[in-house]
Structures are given as structure tokens and as C-alpha cells.
Enzyme design. Structure first.
Site, PDB file in Angstrom:
ATOM      1  N   HIS A 284      -4.787   6.279   1.797  1.00 21.87           N
ATOM      2  CA  HIS A 284      -5.353   5.773   0.622  1.00 21.87           C
ATOM      3  C   HIS A 284      -6.395   7.014   0.074  1.00 21.87           C
ATOM      4  O   HIS A 284      -7.194   7.334   0.888  1.00 21.87           O
ATOM      5  CB  HIS A 284      -6.094   4.803   0.555  1.00 21.87           C
ATOM      6  CG  HIS A 284      -4.576   3.307   0.255  1.00 21.87           C
ATOM      7  ND1 HIS A 284      -5.982   2.023   0.026  1.00 21.87           N
ATOM      8  CD2 HIS A 284      -3.464   3.604   0.322  1.00 21.87           C
ATOM      9  CE1 HIS A 284      -4.374   1.400   0.263  1.00 21.87           C
ATOM     10  NE2 HIS A 284      -3.032   2.164   0.639  1.00 21.87           N
TER      11      HIS A 284
ATOM     12  N   GLY B 178      -5.555   4.151  -4.034  1.00 26.86           N
ATOM     13  CA  GLY B 178      -6.922   4.443  -3.430  1.00 26.86           C
ATOM     14  C   GLY B 178      -7.729   5.358  -4.437  1.00 26.86           C
ATOM     15  O   GLY B 178      -8.883   4.560  -4.814  1.00 26.86           O
TER      16      GLY B 178
ATOM     17  N   ASP C 191       1.835   4.549  -2.399  1.00 26.66           N
ATOM     18  CA  ASP C 191       1.356   5.387  -2.487  1.00 26.66           C
ATOM     19  C   ASP C 191       1.320   6.129  -3.676  1.00 26.66           C
ATOM     20  O   ASP C 191       1.157   7.098  -4.473  1.00 26.66           O
ATOM     21  CB  ASP C 191       2.251   7.271  -1.450  1.00 26.66           C
ATOM     22  CG  ASP C 191       2.310   6.156  -0.468  1.00 26.66           C
ATOM     23  OD1 ASP C 191       1.321   6.177   0.334  1.00 26.66           O
ATOM     24  OD2 ASP C 191       2.839   7.511   0.228  1.00 26.66           O
TER      25      ASP C 191
ATOM     26  N   GLN D  51       0.213  -0.484   0.623  1.00 26.26           N
ATOM     27  CA  GLN D  51       1.772  -0.079   0.168  1.00 26.26           C
ATOM     28  C   GLN D  51       1.683  -0.421  -1.053  1.00 26.26           C
ATOM     29  O   GLN D  51       1.097  -0.720  -2.051  1.00 26.26           O
ATOM     30  CB  GLN D  51       2.860  -0.958   1.444  1.00 26.26           C
ATOM     31  CG  GLN D  51       2.828  -0.436   2.296  1.00 26.26           C
ATOM     32  CD  GLN D  51       1.295  -1.358   3.719  1.00 26.26           C
ATOM     33  OE1 GLN D  51       0.651  -2.048   3.814  1.00 26.26           O
ATOM     34  NE2 GLN D  51       0.766  -0.095   3.999  1.00 26.26           N
TER      35      GLN D  51
HETATM   36  P1  GDP Z   1      -2.127   4.971  -2.246  1.00 22.90           P
HETATM   37  O1  GDP Z   1      -1.636   5.279  -0.563  1.00 22.90           O
HETATM   38  O2  GDP Z   1      -1.252   4.099  -3.430  1.00 22.90           O
HETATM   39  O3  GDP Z   1      -3.264   5.273  -2.532  1.00 22.90           O
HETATM   40  O4  GDP Z   1      -1.825   6.903  -2.962  1.00 22.90           O
HETATM   41  P2  GDP Z   1      -1.906   8.482  -1.957  1.00 22.90           P
HETATM   42  O5  GDP Z   1      -2.772   8.414  -1.465  1.00 22.90           O
HETATM   43  O6  GDP Z   1      -1.354   7.922  -0.749  1.00 22.90           O
HETATM   44  O7  GDP Z   1      -1.055   9.459  -2.827  1.00 22.90           O
HETATM   45  C1  GDP Z   1      -1.077   9.574  -3.764  1.00 22.90           C
HETATM   46  C2  GDP Z   1      -1.980  10.665  -3.686  1.00 22.90           C
HETATM   47  O8  GDP Z   1      -1.756  11.076  -5.323  1.00 22.90           O
HETATM   48  C3  GDP Z   1      -2.861  11.426  -3.342  1.00 22.90           C
HETATM   49  O9  GDP Z   1      -2.639  12.624  -2.744  1.00 22.90           O
HETATM   50  C4  GDP Z   1      -4.184  11.468  -5.099  1.00 22.90           C
HETATM   51  O10 GDP Z   1      -4.918  11.439  -4.355  1.00 22.90           O
HETATM   52  C5  GDP Z   1      -2.640  11.717  -5.490  1.00 22.90           C
HETATM   53  N1  GDP Z   1      -3.159  11.197  -7.109  1.00 22.90           N
HETATM   54  C6  GDP Z   1      -3.478  10.262  -7.700  1.00 22.90           C
HETATM   55  N2  GDP Z   1      -3.737  10.499  -8.923  1.00 22.90           N
HETATM   56  C7  GDP Z   1      -3.104  11.586  -9.417  1.00 22.90           C
HETATM   57  C8  GDP Z   1      -2.801  11.776 -10.496  1.00 22.90           C
HETATM   58  O11 GDP Z   1      -3.107  11.214 -11.576  1.00 22.90           O
HETATM   59  N3  GDP Z   1      -2.328  13.494 -10.762  1.00 22.90           N
HETATM   60  C9  GDP Z   1      -1.813  14.183  -9.668  1.00 22.90           C
HETATM   61  N4  GDP Z   1      -2.095  15.080  -9.146  1.00 22.90           N
HETATM   62  N5  GDP Z   1      -2.684  13.295  -8.504  1.00 22.90           N
HETATM   63  C10 GDP Z   1      -2.524  13.088  -8.218  1.00 22.90           C
HETATM   64  P1  IMO Z   2       0.877   2.996   0.973  1.00 22.37           P
HETATM   65  O1  IMO Z   2      -0.658   1.956   1.186  1.00 22.37           O
HETATM   66  C1  IMO Z   2       4.173   4.421   1.221  1.00 22.37           C
HETATM   67  C2  IMO Z   2       6.519   2.179   4.604  1.00 22.37           C
HETATM   68  C3  IMO Z   2       7.202   3.596   5.325  1.00 22.37           C
HETATM   69  C4  IMO Z   2       8.587   2.332   6.416  1.00 22.37           C
HETATM   70  C5  IMO Z   2       8.166   1.208   6.020  1.00 22.37           C
HETATM   71  C6  IMO Z   2       7.639  -0.131   6.533  1.00 22.37           C
HETATM   72  O2  IMO Z   2      -0.401   4.375   1.463  1.00 22.37           O
HETATM   73  O3  IMO Z   2       0.740   3.007  -0.206  1.00 22.37           O
HETATM   74  P2  IMO Z   2       6.349   0.027   8.484  1.00 22.37           P
HETATM   75  O4  IMO Z   2       5.150   1.756   9.364  1.00 22.37           O
HETATM   76  O5  IMO Z   2       4.806  -0.585   7.155  1.00 22.37           O
HETATM   77  O6  IMO Z   2       6.470  -0.862   8.945  1.00 22.37           O
HETATM   78  O7  IMO Z   2       7.314   0.610   7.530  1.00 22.37           O
HETATM   79  O8  IMO Z   2       7.112   1.139   4.574  1.00 22.37           O
HETATM   80  N1  IMO Z   2       5.456   2.568   3.913  1.00 22.37           N
HETATM   81  C7  IMO Z   2       4.416   3.163   3.189  1.00 22.37           C
HETATM   82  N2  IMO Z   2       5.390   3.611   2.089  1.00 22.37           N
HETATM   83  N3  IMO Z   2       3.083   3.952   1.792  1.00 22.37           N
HETATM   84  C8  IMO Z   2       2.142   3.272   2.489  1.00 22.37           C
HETATM   85  O9  IMO Z   2       1.276   2.589   2.256  1.00 22.37           O
HETATM   86  C9  IMO Z   2       3.416   2.665   3.384  1.00 22.37           C
HETATM   87  N4  IMO Z   2       3.097   1.538   4.977  1.00 22.37           N
HETATM   88  C10 IMO Z   2       4.225   1.355   5.463  1.00 22.37           C
HETATM   89  O10 IMO Z   2       7.540   4.691   5.009  1.00 22.37           O
HETATM   90  O11 IMO Z   2       9.932   3.082   5.178  1.00 22.37           O
HETATM   91 MG    MG Z   3      -0.171   6.182   0.739  1.00 23.72          MG
END
Ligand code: GDP
Ligand code: IMO
Ligand code: MG
Length: 432
Positions: A41, A17, A13, A225
Site C-alpha cells: 500500500h 493505501g 492495487d 487485495q
Molecule cells: P493499494 O495496494 O490499493 O494501496 O495500491 P498500490 O499502492 O499498490 O498502487 C496504487 C499506486 O497508484 C501507488 O503507486 C499510488 O501512489 C498511486 N496512486 C494512487 N492514487 C493515484 C492517483 O489518483 N493518480 C495517480 N497517478 N497515482 C495514484
Molecule cells: P494490495 O493490497 C494485487 C495477487 C497475486 C496473485 C494472487 C495470489 O497491494 O492490493 P498471494 O501471494 O496472495 O497468494 O497471490 O493475488 N495479489 C495481489 N494483487 N494487489 C495485492 O495486494 C495482491 N495481493 C495478492 O498477484 O495473483
Molecule cells: Mg498494492
């Protein structure tokens, strides 16, 4: 020409994305190479938010080919829902924009059931998985009893494989996990329907990508991840079941390591983690809650509140090494806007000894206490800043410190979820 891998440098996270969406401009092909719909993402274009779980984050750019590589595990229902939603929003007008490798393993209903029932049974020792069946699907892949997309689209092969596998799964579900058995007919019917939709996207990632390389095109590999969730190098057993580090891109897409030019690690300006497992800089206090609220730290896949903490340079150095990072993309710097002081963990203390390298032994890691350096906050709104030089001096000092303690140069800084809230310091595709 440059081929670039994007990986999460923390526990997921990190904003992969968003960064992939930005870098897609310079690429011809965008490839997911591991994980499945445990990923979430988020992409924000204008005021519109799109969360992708399986389809590469390049899909919002017309004409860019998006490939799901062999290393991914795919839940057909989720995939079809994602396509439908994208088409509703006016994306994916041309189906040839999307290709799925035939060797992708299919997430079956028993994988999801086993994942959830095992977690429920594990009580305090649970992993905190996303419950999407990811681990059990990879187990079957490695155990050589998986069903691949190429099997699913051949009705007789699919029926035979399911007949062979299901009794064992039902035995385990019923006798060990105390669940109801699953119906072979119902699965056959449901998945045969999916096969008809999926067939037109089938292709061979390795062939397509190597042709692309030969033609001098740019490829962007999108990790899911994070490095510390890697099956080998992460905080085992609190990890996911795939190779999340950069090496996974080569096996998960069928591209040789000699074609990789740059590896960019995405990291928040602080740390979050979803699910269980060690997290040395975790803040279980008001500051942690503040980061969660300002950063809107709630999972894009499961909606769970994310655990929050200060930037951990020891953990990040691990990601720099295991991935061979050539650059860092620092996201969510704006979340720290209002803080008077910001802490950076530069080392751990283990029973009085200084630890500079992320411990391999989980028992040692569990007892490591963070050693912090404090920096002054910049106390101003960064969300409108568009160039590195316009950043307040204290924000630049913070970024400089991150480079120093991680040993990795910064390639991109993000100050908000939108595309325009991004500063590129060095473009890994060599375009600036
Ligand atoms: P990913 O799994 O690595 O793609 O990340 P996620 O989408 O799960 O979580 C990142 C969150 O942070 C999302 O809600 C994005 O819209 C948000 N985000 C990404 N970059 C920034 C930033 O620079 N500032 C803020 N405030 N939010 C961001
Ligand atoms: P993105 O791509 C954050 C974590 C789960 C759990 C562990 C194992 O959005 O960054 P699983 O279902 O994969 O067997 O769970 O991994 N986990 C993530 N945490 N972002 C993710 O994906 C994750 N995908 C799995 O919370 O701790
Ligand atoms: Mg994510």
C-alpha cells in the site's frame, strides 16, 4: 460516530493505501483485518513515498492507533523491517500506537518455501502468487496446525509446535517439491529473536475495538487485495487465500456487523491485475502499454508489471453486491488525461448472449468478450484540480457514467498519488 470499511473493488492495487491515509484524519483506530505482506500500500506525503505491506496505512498520522487484526498473517521479519524503516523516517515514535492481535498466524520459512516451489512446479498453471507464503499459512490456519503470535512468544510452546509440524513440512518439501529440508534449530533461533521484538505490540483487537466503539470513536478498516481476489467470491483459483470482501473485516477483527456504517470500494478509473487469471477487459496492445507507463503500473510488492485494461462495470457490480458498497472512491483519473476516447465495459457477450452479471463459472468468464461504450476524453491535465466542480465537463460525465453503470455513488475522486490530489464528494464519516 461512523465505522467505515475500505475494500479494493477490483483485483488489488486500486489505491487503498492513499485513501486510508486520507480517511485516517477522521478515525481513531485503523485496522488491517486480512492478508499479509502480499499487500503493498503506497502513501505519498509531500515528495516522500512510503510503501506499507503489513502496518495499517494510518501509521503516518501521529496519535492514531493502528491495529493488526486476528485475520492477518504476519511475517515477523517483514514486520520488524517495516517498523525500523518507519522509525528511521520519524514515524511511530510511540510504540503503543501499534497493536497486533495475539491470534495472528505467523508466516514461517516453510510457508514461503512451499509457496515458491509449488509455483515453480506449476508451470503454465501457476497462480502468479507474490511468493510470500500467504496461501500455505492460511492453509495451516484452517487445518488447525498454524503457529500464532501467542504461541511464538511462549518459548516452550513454540518449540513444541515447531517440533510437531516441521517433520511433515520437510517431508513435503523434500519428497514432493524436491527442495532442501529446513533446520529446526535455525528456525527456533531466528524466530525466538523475533518474538522478543514482537511481544510488546501484542494485544486483543476485538477487545480494543469494541471498547473504542463503546466510547463513540470512529474505526477505519483497511482491506488488502481486492474483491475479485476473494477466496470465495473472486476468480478462483486465481485468487488470494483470505476473505478480502467487507465481511472479512468482522471476522478478521472481531467486530460485529451491526457496528459497520459504510463500505467504500476503491477502484481505478481503469483496471489492473497482477498475476495470472481471467481479465476480460485486458488490453494487450499499445493502449495497454500506455496505461501501464502513464499509471506507473508496476507492483508495489514484487515490482511485476501490472496487466492493464478498460474499466469493467460488470466486475465492479460484483464488488458492489458482495461488499454492499455504499460508495466508490475512484483513483487515478489523471492517468486518462491524454486519451481522445475512453471505453467502459458495461456488459459481456458470451457466444452472442448479453451477460450483465459477472459469471461464476471460470470457463464461461474465459469466453466472455467485453461490450464497450465509448466516451470522449477530456484531454487536459487533472492533476492540479482540487474540487469536483472544477473538473472538465467530460471528466464529470465519465464519473457520472461510472456511477450509472455500477449503481454506486462516488464518495471520493483521486487525481494523483499525493494527499492533496484528492476530492471528497461525500465523506463516509459524515464530516463534510
Ligand atoms: P493499494 O495496494 O490499493 O494501496 O495500491 P498500490 O499502492 O499498490 O498502487 C496504487 C499506486 O497508484 C501507488 O503507486 C499510488 O501512489 C498511486 N496512486 C494512487 N492514487 C493515484 C492517483 O489518483 N493518480 C495517480 N497517478 N497515482 C495514484
Ligand atoms: P494490495 O493490497 C494485487 C495477487 C497475486 C496473485 C494472487 C495470489 O497491494 O492490493 P498471494 O501471494 O496472495 O497468494 O497471490 O493475488 N495479489 C495481489 N494483487 N494487489 C495485492 O495486494 C495482491 N495481493 C495478492 O498477484 O495473483
Ligand atoms: Mg498494492
Amino acid at each position: 460516530m461512523a465505522n467505515v470499511i475500505i475494500v479494493g473493488a477490483q483485483w488489488g492495487d486500486e489505491g487503498k493505501g492513499k485513501v486510508v491515509d486520507i480517511y485516517t484524519e477522521y478515525a481513531n483506530d485503523v485496522v488491517r483485518y486480512q492478508g499479509g505482506n502480499n499487500a503493498g500500500h503506497t502513501l505519498v506525503v509531500g515528495d516522500e513515498k512510503t510503501v506499507l505491506h503489513l502496518i495499517p496505512s494510518g501509521i503516518l498520522h501521529e496519535g492514531k492507533r493502528c491495529i493488526i487484526g486476528n485475520g492477518v498473517v504476519l511475517d515477523p521479519e517483514v514486520f520488524i523491517r517495516e517498523i525500523t524503516n518507519l522509525k528511521k523516517k520519524g514515524y511511530l515514535k510511540d510504540d503503543s500506537q501499534l497493536v497486533i492481535d495475539g491470534n495472528v498466524h505467523v508466516i514461517m520459512p516453510y510457508h514461503r518455501e512451499i509457496d515458491k516451489a509449488r509455483e515453480a512446479r506449476s508451470g503454465a498453471r501457476k497462480i502468479g502468487t507474490t511468493g510470500r507464503g500467504i496461501g500455505p499459512t492460511y492453509e495451516d490456519k484452517i487445518g488447525r496446525r498454524g503457529i500464532r503470535l501467542n504461541d511464538l512468544v511462549k518459548p516452550q510452546v513454540f518449540a513444541r509446535k515447531l517440533k510437531e509440524i516441521l517433520p511433515e513440512k520437510n517431508f513435503y518439501l523434500e519428497k514432493f517439491l524436491g527442495q532442501n529440508p529446513l533446520s529446526e534449530e535455525a528456525i527456533l533461533e531466528e524466530y525466538s529473536g523475533y518474538a522478543q521484538v514482537l511481544e510488546k505490540y501484542l494485544g486483543r483487537a476485538s477487545l480494543i475495538l469494541n471498547e473504542s466503539i463503546e466510547a463513540g470513536h470512529n474505526i477505519l478498516f483497511e482491506g488488502a487485495q481486492g474483491s475479485l481476489l476473494d477466496i470465495d467470491h473472486g476468480t478462483y483459483p486465481y485468487v488470494t487465500s483470505s476473505s478480502t470482501i467487507a465481511g472479512g473485516a468482522c471476522t478478521g477483527a472481531g467486530v460485529g456487523p451491526r457496528f459497520i456504517d459504510e463500505v467504500i470500494g476503491i477502484s481505478k478509473a481503469y483496471v489492473t491485475r497482477v498475476g495470472e487469471g481471467p481479465f476480460p477487459t485486458e488490453l494487450n496492445d499499445e493502449m495497454g502499454e500506455k496505461l501501464r507507463q502513464i499509471g506507473q503500473e508496476f507492483g508495489a510488492t514484487t515490482g511485476r508489471p501490472r496487466r492493464t485494461g478498460w474499466f469493467d462495470a460488470v466486475a465492479l457490480r460484483e464488488a458492489v453486491r458482495t461488499n454492499g458498497l455504499t460508495g466508490l472512491a475512484i483513483t487515478k483519473l489523471d492517468v486518462l488525461n491524454e486519451l481522445d476516447t475512453i471505453k467502459i465495459c458495461t456488459a459481456y457477450s458470451y457466444h452472442g448472449d448479453m451477460v450483465e452479471t459477472f459469471p461464476q463459472d471460470p470457463d464461461i468468464l474465459a469466453e466472455c468478450k467485453p461490450v464497450y461504450e465509448e466516451m470522449e476524453g477530456w484531454n487536459s491535465d487533472l492533476s492540479g484540480v482540487r474540487s469536483y466542480d472544477e473538473l472538465p465537463e467530460k471528466a464529470r460525465l465519465y464519473l457520472k457514467k461510472l456511477e450509472e453503470v455500477t449503481g454506486c455513488p462516488i464518495a471520493l475522486v483521486s487525481v494523483g498519488p499525493r494527499r492533496d490530489q484528492t476530492m471528497q464528494v461525500k465523506n463516509p464519516f459524515g464530516s463534510n
